[in-house]
Design a protein around this motif. Sequence first.
Motif, PDB file in Angstrom:
ATOM      1  N   ALA A 153     -18.571 -30.188  41.648  1.00 37.69           N
ATOM      2  CA  ALA A 153     -18.449 -28.981  42.474  1.00 37.69           C
ATOM      3  C   ALA A 153     -18.798 -27.719  41.695  1.00 37.69           C
ATOM      4  O   ALA A 153     -19.270 -26.734  42.271  1.00 37.69           O
ATOM      5  CB  ALA A 153     -17.032 -28.879  43.035  1.00 37.69           C
ATOM      6  N   GLU A 154     -18.580 -27.743  40.367  1.00 38.09           N
ATOM      7  CA  GLU A 154     -18.883 -26.563  39.554  1.00 38.09           C
ATOM      8  C   GLU A 154     -20.382 -26.255  39.540  1.00 38.09           C
ATOM      9  O   GLU A 154     -20.785 -25.098  39.402  1.00 38.09           O
ATOM     10  CB  GLU A 154     -18.364 -26.760  38.121  1.00 38.09           C
ATOM     11  CG  GLU A 154     -18.565 -25.577  37.198  1.00 38.09           C
ATOM     12  CD  GLU A 154     -17.877 -24.282  37.621  1.00 38.09           C
ATOM     13  OE1 GLU A 154     -18.291 -23.207  37.139  1.00 38.09           O
ATOM     14  OE2 GLU A 154     -16.920 -24.339  38.426  1.00 38.09           O
ATOM     15  N   LYS A 155     -21.215 -27.281  39.698  1.00 34.46           N
ATOM     16  CA  LYS A 155     -22.666 -27.020  39.769  1.00 34.46           C
ATOM     17  C   LYS A 155     -22.978 -26.132  40.974  1.00 34.46           C
ATOM     18  O   LYS A 155     -23.758 -25.181  40.867  1.00 34.46           O
ATOM     19  CB  LYS A 155     -23.451 -28.332  39.844  1.00 34.46           C
ATOM     20  CG  LYS A 155     -23.492 -29.090  38.539  1.00 34.46           C
ATOM     21  CD  LYS A 155     -24.555 -30.164  38.524  1.00 34.46           C
ATOM     22  CE  LYS A 155     -24.665 -30.777  37.128  1.00 34.46           C
ATOM     23  NZ  LYS A 155     -25.785 -31.697  36.986  1.00 34.46           N
ATOM     24  N   GLU A 156     -22.375 -26.452  42.107  1.00 30.11           N
ATOM     25  CA  GLU A 156     -22.591 -25.635  43.302  1.00 30.11           C
ATOM     26  C   GLU A 156     -22.066 -24.213  43.089  1.00 30.11           C
ATOM     27  O   GLU A 156     -22.730 -23.230  43.461  1.00 30.11           O
ATOM     28  CB  GLU A 156     -21.920 -26.263  44.526  1.00 30.11           C
ATOM     29  CG  GLU A 156     -22.122 -25.429  45.781  1.00 30.11           C
ATOM     30  CD  GLU A 156     -21.473 -26.019  47.020  1.00 30.11           C
ATOM     31  OE1 GLU A 156     -21.510 -25.340  48.067  1.00 30.11           O
ATOM     32  OE2 GLU A 156     -20.920 -27.132  46.947  1.00 30.11           O
ATOM     33  N   VAL A 157     -20.884 -24.092  42.481  1.00 29.88           N
ATOM     34  CA  VAL A 157     -20.293 -22.773  42.216  1.00 29.88           C
ATOM     35  C   VAL A 157     -21.235 -21.942  41.353  1.00 29.88           C
ATOM     36  O   VAL A 157     -21.507 -20.760  41.645  1.00 29.88           O
ATOM     37  CB  VAL A 157     -18.913 -22.915  41.526  1.00 29.88           C
ATOM     38  CG1 VAL A 157     -18.409 -21.567  41.018  1.00 29.88           C
ATOM     39  CG2 VAL A 157     -17.907 -23.534  42.473  1.00 29.88           C
ATOM     40  N   ARG A 158     -21.748 -22.547  40.282  1.00 27.84           N
ATOM     41  CA  ARG A 158     -22.625 -21.819  39.357  1.00 27.84           C
ATOM     42  C   ARG A 158     -23.933 -21.419  40.031  1.00 27.84           C
ATOM     43  O   ARG A 158     -24.448 -20.310  39.827  1.00 27.84           O
ATOM     44  CB  ARG A 158     -22.897 -22.682  38.119  1.00 27.84           C
ATOM     45  CG  ARG A 158     -21.677 -22.955  37.241  1.00 27.84           C
ATOM     46  CD  ARG A 158     -21.236 -21.769  36.419  1.00 27.84           C
ATOM     47  NE  ARG A 158     -22.250 -21.329  35.500  1.00 27.84           N
ATOM     48  CZ  ARG A 158     -22.458 -21.859  34.284  1.00 27.84           C
ATOM     49  NH1 ARG A 158     -21.683 -22.850  33.858  1.00 27.84           N
ATOM     50  NH2 ARG A 158     -23.402 -21.398  33.497  1.00 27.84           N
ATOM     51  N   ILE A 159     -24.480 -22.317  40.841  1.00 28.31           N
ATOM     52  CA  ILE A 159     -25.734 -22.019  41.549  1.00 28.31           C
ATOM     53  C   ILE A 159     -25.539 -20.861  42.520  1.00 28.31           C
ATOM     54  O   ILE A 159     -26.316 -19.903  42.539  1.00 28.31           O
ATOM     55  CB  ILE A 159     -26.246 -23.271  42.293  1.00 28.31           C
ATOM     56  CG1 ILE A 159     -26.796 -24.293  41.294  1.00 28.31           C
ATOM     57  CG2 ILE A 159     -27.332 -22.899  43.316  1.00 28.31           C
ATOM     58  CD1 ILE A 159     -27.069 -25.667  41.890  1.00 28.31           C
ATOM     59  N   ARG A 160     -24.476 -20.939  43.325  1.00 24.02           N
ATOM     60  CA  ARG A 160     -24.247 -19.904  44.341  1.00 24.02           C
ATOM     61  C   ARG A 160     -23.917 -18.546  43.717  1.00 24.02           C
ATOM     62  O   ARG A 160     -24.224 -17.503  44.294  1.00 24.02           O
ATOM     63  CB  ARG A 160     -23.131 -20.341  45.300  1.00 24.02           C
ATOM     64  CG  ARG A 160     -23.558 -21.471  46.240  1.00 24.02           C
ATOM     65  CD  ARG A 160     -22.521 -21.690  47.324  1.00 24.02           C
ATOM     66  NE  ARG A 160     -22.858 -22.793  48.205  1.00 24.02           N
ATOM     67  CZ  ARG A 160     -23.724 -22.717  49.219  1.00 24.02           C
ATOM     68  NH1 ARG A 160     -24.356 -21.583  49.475  1.00 24.02           N
ATOM     69  NH2 ARG A 160     -23.955 -23.776  49.984  1.00 24.02           N
ATOM     70  N   SER A 161     -23.294 -18.566  42.542  1.00 22.60           N
ATOM     71  CA  SER A 161     -22.973 -17.288  41.897  1.00 22.60           C
ATOM     72  C   SER A 161     -24.214 -16.661  41.253  1.00 22.60           C
ATOM     73  O   SER A 161     -24.283 -15.441  41.073  1.00 22.60           O
ATOM     74  CB  SER A 161     -21.864 -17.459  40.854  1.00 22.60           C
ATOM     75  OG  SER A 161     -22.302 -18.248  39.777  1.00 22.60           O
ATOM     76  N   ALA A 162     -25.200 -17.475  40.934  1.00 27.73           N
ATOM     77  CA  ALA A 162     -26.414 -16.964  40.279  1.00 27.73           C
ATOM     78  C   ALA A 162     -27.546 -16.658  41.261  1.00 27.73           C
ATOM     79  O   ALA A 162     -28.396 -15.808  40.982  1.00 27.73           O
ATOM     80  CB  ALA A 162     -26.905 -17.966  39.241  1.00 27.73           C
ATOM     81  N   TYR A 163     -27.547 -17.357  42.414  1.00 33.30           N
ATOM     82  CA  TYR A 163     -28.665 -17.224  43.357  1.00 33.30           C
ATOM     83  C   TYR A 163     -28.154 -17.104  44.794  1.00 33.30           C
ATOM     84  O   TYR A 163     -27.251 -17.847  45.188  1.00 33.30           O
ATOM     85  CB  TYR A 163     -29.606 -18.440  43.268  1.00 33.30           C
ATOM     86  CG  TYR A 163     -30.204 -18.615  41.896  1.00 33.30           C
ATOM     87  CD1 TYR A 163     -31.342 -17.915  41.515  1.00 33.30           C
ATOM     88  CD2 TYR A 163     -29.600 -19.472  40.960  1.00 33.30           C
ATOM     89  CE1 TYR A 163     -31.883 -18.058  40.251  1.00 33.30           C
ATOM     90  CE2 TYR A 163     -30.137 -19.620  39.690  1.00 33.30           C
ATOM     91  CZ  TYR A 163     -31.278 -18.907  39.343  1.00 33.30           C
ATOM     92  OH  TYR A 163     -31.801 -19.043  38.083  1.00 33.30           O
ATOM     93  N   ASP A 164     -28.765 -16.201  45.554  1.00 34.04           N
ATOM     94  CA  ASP A 164     -28.486 -16.094  46.987  1.00 34.04           C
ATOM     95  C   ASP A 164     -29.424 -17.067  47.691  1.00 34.04           C
ATOM     96  O   ASP A 164     -30.599 -16.759  47.925  1.00 34.04           O
ATOM     97  CB  ASP A 164     -28.716 -14.659  47.465  1.00 34.04           C
ATOM     98  CG  ASP A 164     -28.417 -14.488  48.956  1.00 34.04           C
ATOM     99  OD1 ASP A 164     -28.150 -15.494  49.650  1.00 34.04           O
ATOM    100  OD2 ASP A 164     -28.478 -13.332  49.435  1.00 34.04           O
ATOM    101  N   LEU A 165     -28.903 -18.246  48.009  1.00 34.11           N
ATOM    102  CA  LEU A 165     -29.754 -19.311  48.549  1.00 34.11           C
ATOM    103  C   LEU A 165     -30.341 -18.969  49.918  1.00 34.11           C
ATOM    104  O   LEU A 165     -31.358 -19.529  50.314  1.00 34.11           O
ATOM    105  CB  LEU A 165     -28.968 -20.627  48.621  1.00 34.11           C
ATOM    106  CG  LEU A 165     -28.491 -21.175  47.266  1.00 34.11           C
ATOM    107  CD1 LEU A 165     -27.774 -22.505  47.453  1.00 34.11           C
ATOM    108  CD2 LEU A 165     -29.647 -21.329  46.284  1.00 34.11           C
TER     109      LEU A 165
END
Length: 196
Positions: A153-165
């Motif tokens: 789940a941390e991968k998703e957290v890190r992705i969403r915090s770095a990029y506005d998908l």
Amino acid sequence: MKKIAFFDFDGTITTKDTMFALIRHQKGSAKFYLGFFFNIPVFAALKLKLISNQAAKKRLLSYFFKGTALSTFQLKCDAFATGALPAIIRTGALEEIKKLKDSGFTIVVVSASAENWIRKWTGDMGLNLLATQLETVDGKLTGKLSGPNCNGAEKEVRIRSAYDLSKFDEIYCYGDSNGDKQMLALGTKSFYKPFR
């Protein structure tokens, strides 16, 4: 059209776990095997799901690297990235990365391994990186992680915090394990074990 691709590293881009390869590269085979002998209880507990991947990783990093000067560790990590790492990179992954870059994708490696031994490779390749971070105090490794292990789940957290998908028209995700499940679910196209 904005396009982005997220790649897991260990097992997806590489043929093996890079933390173990890095330990062996830095410590030599004798200390590597001796260390694993002393840490058999850790592996047993992990296999029986009595401890988490993060707890096991902390135990191993602490055993092998606690008290090491970050500057020394980083120099050896960079040597690993240029010397040993290329031999375990999957050809198919390299070809896919090149194809995506040529098609205008932003490419991000998202890894549970520490950024220290991946950063030089991703930098040389022109890729972005989200990875586990190691804690340091007074310029030395403590053997602990700085923040959560970049897995699951941390991968998703890190992705969403770095990029506005929401700003990307195409999102490609590449992974090879349960630790990539949440990341793979983000993709408009997802690829599981694509380079075997």
